[in-house]
Design a protein around this motif. Structure first.
Motif, PDB file in Angstrom:
ATOM      1  N   ALA A  96      14.750  48.563 -48.591  1.00  0.00           N
ATOM      2  CA  ALA A  96      14.087  47.303 -49.158  1.00  0.00           C
ATOM      3  C   ALA A  96      13.680  47.667 -50.490  1.00  0.00           C
ATOM      4  CB  ALA A  96      13.131  46.754 -48.453  1.00  0.00           C
ATOM      5  N   VAL A  97      13.004  48.799 -50.814  1.00  0.00           N
ATOM      6  CA  VAL A  97      12.503  49.235 -52.165  1.00  0.00           C
ATOM      7  C   VAL A  97      13.817  49.116 -53.169  1.00  0.00           C
ATOM      8  CG1 VAL A  97      11.404  50.954 -53.425  1.00  0.00           C
ATOM      9  CG2 VAL A  97      10.368  50.317 -51.477  1.00  0.00           C
TER      10      VAL A  97
ATOM     11  N   ALA B 132      16.613  47.629 -52.884  1.00  0.00           N
ATOM     12  CA  ALA B 132      16.913  46.465 -53.017  1.00  0.00           C
ATOM     13  C   ALA B 132      16.174  45.684 -54.058  1.00  0.00           C
ATOM     14  CB  ALA B 132      17.191  45.670 -51.803  1.00  0.00           C
ATOM     15  N   SER B 133      14.985  45.764 -53.977  1.00  0.00           N
ATOM     16  CA  SER B 133      13.930  45.145 -55.014  1.00  0.00           C
ATOM     17  C   SER B 133      14.377  45.496 -56.612  1.00  0.00           C
ATOM     18  CB  SER B 133      12.697  45.454 -54.893  1.00  0.00           C
ATOM     19  OG  SER B 133      11.846  44.854 -55.609  1.00  0.00           O
ATOM     20  N   PHE B 134      14.409  47.041 -56.504  1.00  0.00           N
ATOM     21  CA  PHE B 134      15.042  47.547 -58.005  1.00  0.00           C
ATOM     22  C   PHE B 134      16.196  47.024 -58.380  1.00  0.00           C
ATOM     23  CE2 PHE B 134      11.308  50.761 -56.999  1.00  0.00           C
ATOM     24  CZ  PHE B 134      10.675  50.732 -58.209  1.00  0.00           C
TER      25      PHE B 134
ATOM     26  N   LYS C 153      17.639  44.198 -57.561  1.00  0.00           N
ATOM     27  CA  LYS C 153      17.501  42.726 -58.186  1.00  0.00           C
ATOM     28  C   LYS C 153      16.615  42.656 -59.147  1.00  0.00           C
ATOM     29  CE  LYS C 153      15.330  39.753 -55.395  1.00  0.00           C
ATOM     30  NZ  LYS C 153      14.424  39.273 -54.269  1.00  0.00           N
TER      31      LYS C 153
ATOM     32  N   ASP D 165      13.025  42.976 -59.240  1.00  0.00           N
ATOM     33  CA  ASP D 165      11.676  42.422 -58.910  1.00  0.00           C
ATOM     34  C   ASP D 165      10.802  42.867 -59.773  1.00  0.00           C
ATOM     35  OD1 ASP D 165      12.976  40.802 -57.073  1.00  0.00           O
ATOM     36  OD2 ASP D 165      12.207  41.548 -55.471  1.00  0.00           O
ATOM     37  N   ASP D 166       9.920  42.356 -60.279  1.00  0.00           N
ATOM     38  CA  ASP D 166       8.421  42.707 -61.186  1.00  0.00           C
ATOM     39  C   ASP D 166       7.384  41.797 -60.829  1.00  0.00           C
ATOM     40  OD1 ASP D 166       7.149  43.749 -62.961  1.00  0.00           O
ATOM     41  OD2 ASP D 166       8.465  43.795 -64.306  1.00  0.00           O
ATOM     42  N   ASP D 167       6.418  42.470 -60.273  1.00  0.00           N
ATOM     43  CA  ASP D 167       5.171  41.807 -59.953  1.00  0.00           C
ATOM     44  C   ASP D 167       4.303  41.312 -60.930  1.00  0.00           C
ATOM     45  OD1 ASP D 167       5.778  42.106 -57.141  1.00  0.00           O
ATOM     46  OD2 ASP D 167       4.137  43.507 -56.857  1.00  0.00           O
TER      47      ASP D 167
END
Length: 87
Positions: A74-75, A77-79, A81, A83-85
């Protein structure tokens, strides 16, 4: 060692490699500390320090447990993609 110049508005430019290293972005706030020999910049933290038990109480999860492998994926995949909070 790099140098920078103080502008007529009192602004300094921090080198890009340094901003990238600490993930500093436009609008980030800093505390300016007079050391007596110069100044030190410290990123301002928006939240007071908290204990782990205080934080865990607000993120309760009732579902099935995830494996370490599932969490790692999951981590990753987030990278992938992007993703950035911070946006």
């Amino acid at each position: 060692m790099e140098t920078t110049r103080l502008s007529s508005k009192g602004q300094l430019i921090l080198p890009k490699w340094l901003r990238d290293r600490y993930n500093w972005r436009e609008g980030d706030e800093f505390i300016v500390i007079d050391t007596g020999h110069g100044v030190m910049l410290e990123p301002s933290r928006p939240f007071a320090p908290a204990r782990l038990d205080e934080v865990m109480a607000i993120i309760a999860y009732d579902g099935p447990a995830y494996t370490v492998e599932e969490m790692d994926e999951a981590v990753a995949a987030s990278f992938r993609k992007g993703d950035d909070d911070r946006d």
